[in-house]
Scaffold this active site. Structure first.
Site, PDB file in Angstrom:
ATOM      1  N   ARG A  98       4.642  -9.493   2.629  1.00  0.00           N
ATOM      2  CA  ARG A  98       4.147  -9.337   1.256  1.00  0.00           C
ATOM      3  C   ARG A  98       4.230 -10.640   0.461  1.00  0.00           C
ATOM      4  O   ARG A  98       4.372 -10.615  -0.754  1.00  0.00           O
ATOM      5  CB  ARG A  98       4.895  -8.220   0.512  1.00  0.00           C
ATOM      6  CG  ARG A  98       4.645  -6.834   1.105  1.00  0.00           C
ATOM      7  CD  ARG A  98       5.245  -5.750   0.240  1.00  0.00           C
ATOM      8  NE  ARG A  98       5.065  -4.434   0.867  1.00  0.00           N
ATOM      9  CZ  ARG A  98       5.968  -3.467   0.826  1.00  0.00           C
ATOM     10  NH1 ARG A  98       7.097  -3.633   0.183  1.00  0.00           N
ATOM     11  NH2 ARG A  98       5.734  -2.307   1.401  1.00  0.00           N
ATOM     12  N   ARG A 139       2.079  -9.791  -4.944  1.00  0.00           N
ATOM     13  CA  ARG A 139       3.305  -9.208  -5.479  1.00  0.00           C
ATOM     14  C   ARG A 139       3.962 -10.044  -6.577  1.00  0.00           C
ATOM     15  O   ARG A 139       3.843  -9.741  -7.751  1.00  0.00           O
ATOM     16  CB  ARG A 139       4.331  -8.918  -4.354  1.00  0.00           C
ATOM     17  CG  ARG A 139       3.865  -7.935  -3.312  1.00  0.00           C
ATOM     18  CD  ARG A 139       3.600  -6.562  -3.894  1.00  0.00           C
ATOM     19  NE  ARG A 139       4.792  -5.840  -4.247  1.00  0.00           N
ATOM     20  CZ  ARG A 139       5.511  -5.082  -3.430  1.00  0.00           C
ATOM     21  NH1 ARG A 139       5.151  -4.944  -2.170  1.00  0.00           N
ATOM     22  NH2 ARG A 139       6.586  -4.438  -3.842  1.00  0.00           N
ATOM     23  N   ARG A 162      -6.025 -10.969  -9.706  1.00  0.00           N
ATOM     24  CA  ARG A 162      -6.190  -9.534  -9.472  1.00  0.00           C
ATOM     25  C   ARG A 162      -6.402  -8.751 -10.763  1.00  0.00           C
ATOM     26  O   ARG A 162      -6.652  -7.531 -10.713  1.00  0.00           O
ATOM     27  CB  ARG A 162      -4.923  -8.970  -8.804  1.00  0.00           C
ATOM     28  CG  ARG A 162      -4.852  -8.932  -7.297  1.00  0.00           C
ATOM     29  CD  ARG A 162      -5.594  -7.796  -6.623  1.00  0.00           C
ATOM     30  NE  ARG A 162      -5.546  -6.515  -7.278  1.00  0.00           N
ATOM     31  CZ  ARG A 162      -4.570  -5.620  -7.150  1.00  0.00           C
ATOM     32  NH1 ARG A 162      -3.545  -5.860  -6.367  1.00  0.00           N
ATOM     33  NH2 ARG A 162      -4.632  -4.463  -7.776  1.00  0.00           N
ATOM     34  N   ASP A 197      -4.284  -4.079   3.114  1.00  0.00           N
ATOM     35  CA  ASP A 197      -3.370  -2.937   3.016  1.00  0.00           C
ATOM     36  C   ASP A 197      -3.537  -2.108   4.281  1.00  0.00           C
ATOM     37  O   ASP A 197      -4.624  -2.079   4.874  1.00  0.00           O
ATOM     38  CB  ASP A 197      -3.682  -2.083   1.785  1.00  0.00           C
ATOM     39  CG  ASP A 197      -2.609  -1.028   1.547  1.00  0.00           C
ATOM     40  OD1 ASP A 197      -1.647  -1.323   0.818  1.00  0.00           O
ATOM     41  OD2 ASP A 197      -2.718   0.085   2.109  1.00  0.00           O
ATOM     42  N   TYR A 222       0.984   9.131   6.131  1.00  0.00           N
ATOM     43  CA  TYR A 222       0.194   9.099   4.898  1.00  0.00           C
ATOM     44  C   TYR A 222      -0.889  10.178   4.913  1.00  0.00           C
ATOM     45  O   TYR A 222      -1.117  10.875   3.921  1.00  0.00           O
ATOM     46  CB  TYR A 222      -0.455   7.730   4.705  1.00  0.00           C
ATOM     47  CG  TYR A 222       0.450   6.701   4.077  1.00  0.00           C
ATOM     48  CD1 TYR A 222       0.978   6.886   2.798  1.00  0.00           C
ATOM     49  CD2 TYR A 222       0.770   5.523   4.753  1.00  0.00           C
ATOM     50  CE1 TYR A 222       1.801   5.938   2.219  1.00  0.00           C
ATOM     51  CE2 TYR A 222       1.596   4.567   4.185  1.00  0.00           C
ATOM     52  CZ  TYR A 222       2.116   4.784   2.912  1.00  0.00           C
ATOM     53  OH  TYR A 222       2.938   3.843   2.343  1.00  0.00           O
TER      54      TYR A 222
END
Length: 354
Positions: free
Chosen positions: A37, A41, A50, A86, A161
């Site tokens: 990451r 972040r 972003r 992702d 998920y």
């Protein structure tokens, strides 16, 4: 054909990088460093580019993906870039109705829990993720001798998920399916292994020098359940990309009891979280594998002196390893001070210069 070799069989610019040498368990000029990451972040420049752009949309814009992937390489001088994406991107690409909710994570509109639901998991084709190929083309041109790591979610974590409909603390629906209908579970993981394999192949063929399979939630399982109900699908993924010759990294959280099995599944490098010291991890994994890790991400919130001391502990525990890639024991936390990461890279390079 490996991304680390040209079509004529000659080694590419990344071949002799410290990162790839460590993956191959060869002598290195210094211990290589990268962070899970790291792309995004905590960086203010990431938050700026972003701004106002949803996560999944940002993963599908090649110019944005390239910029975000490059930001930590420029700022921290890490030894490898990790492709900004992702783990649910391939599921979105094949038409699964999902979104990444801020503060929550991936949320699936209609969870997959019956045999009829399997039909929604169609094959992934390169055309489904053409933006990945385009972004990686930009990146390999920009990165030069710095390797680019591709990645994907492992079948178990993707299944969790899909079955839960989103993040889960206890994975009760996932385990209910795994124990209650083992054939449906096996078929679900096999389909996800096919999709994951296709996604990794796209990245390798576009220029990734290594790939990492993230099994974020598999630490919820006992070793016997992992071996019986998860490992076959992970083996299938690793075998599907073996012929490319790129290093394969396997990482999970809370997987101290599974480290040996995760290596057995086919990884060349086993990622270790902060709960197991590297000198103990190597005993569990066994010979013939490099290790990656494993500073606790929370340590970075302490004083520079404390960070340096904990870094030294990790490096001391790694002293006898065949190959070591320095990383955190999980991803960079969002409120981490960027300068702490920059100092950490410099410190590891300085302490391990040979």
């Amino acid at each position: 054909m490996s991304a680390n070799h040209s079509p004529a069989g000659k080694q590419t610019k990344t071949y002799d990088s410290a990162f790839l040498k460590a993956c191959r368990r060869e002598p290195v000029p210094h211990t290589p460093v990268w962070f899970m990451r790291q792309a995004g972040r905590s960086l203010p420049e990431y938050l700026k580019v972003r701004e106002g752009i949803p996560m999944l949309e940002s993963c599908m814009r090649p110019d944005l993906v390239a910029e975000i992937t490059l930001q930590p390489v420029r700022r921290h001088k890490v030894d490898a870039a990790i492709y900004f994406s992702d783990i649910v991107v391939p599921l979105k690409a094949i038409g699964i109705d999902l979104d990444i909710k801020p503060g929550v994570g991936p949320v699936v509109a209609e969870p997959i829990r019956t045999r009829a639901d399997l039909a929604r998991l169609r094959d992934l084709t390169p055309d489904d993720v053409s933006y990945v190929t385009e972004a990686m083309g930009i990146l390999t041109g920009e990165l030069g001798a710095t390797p680019l790591i591709g990645f994907a979610g492992a079948p178990f974590t993707l299944a969790s998920y899909l079955v839960e409909g989103g993040p889960s603390r206890n994975h009760e629906n996932t385990k209910a399916l795994m124990y209650g209908d083992p054939q449906l579970w096996a078929d679900l993981l096999d389909r996800l292994a096919e999709i994951t394999s296709a996604f990794l192949k796209v990245q390798i063929e576009a220029g990734a020098s290594a790939v990492q399979l993230f099994d974020s939630w598999v630490g919820a399982l006992a070793p016997a359940d992992y071996r019986r109900s998860v490992m076959p699908a992970s083996v299938k993924v690793f075998e599907s990309v073996a012929s490319y010759g790129v290093p394969r990294i396997h990482f999970g959280v809370g997987t101290g009891e599974l480290l040996g099995l995760m290596g057995e599944a086919g990884a060349d490098v086993v990622g270790v979280d902060w709960r197991v010291p590297l000198d103990e991890a190597v005993r569990r994994v066994g010979p013939g594998k490099a290790l990656q890790g494993n500073l606790d991400p929370a340590v970075l919130f302490s004083t520079p002196e404390a960070v340096r001391a904990k870094t030294r502990e990790v490096l001391d525990a790694a002293a006898g390893l065949e190959g070591h890639i320095f990383n955190l024991g999980h991803g960079v936390l969002p409120t981490t001070e960027p300068d702490a990461l920059t100092r950490l890279v410099a410190d590891v390079h300085e302490q391990t210069a040979r």
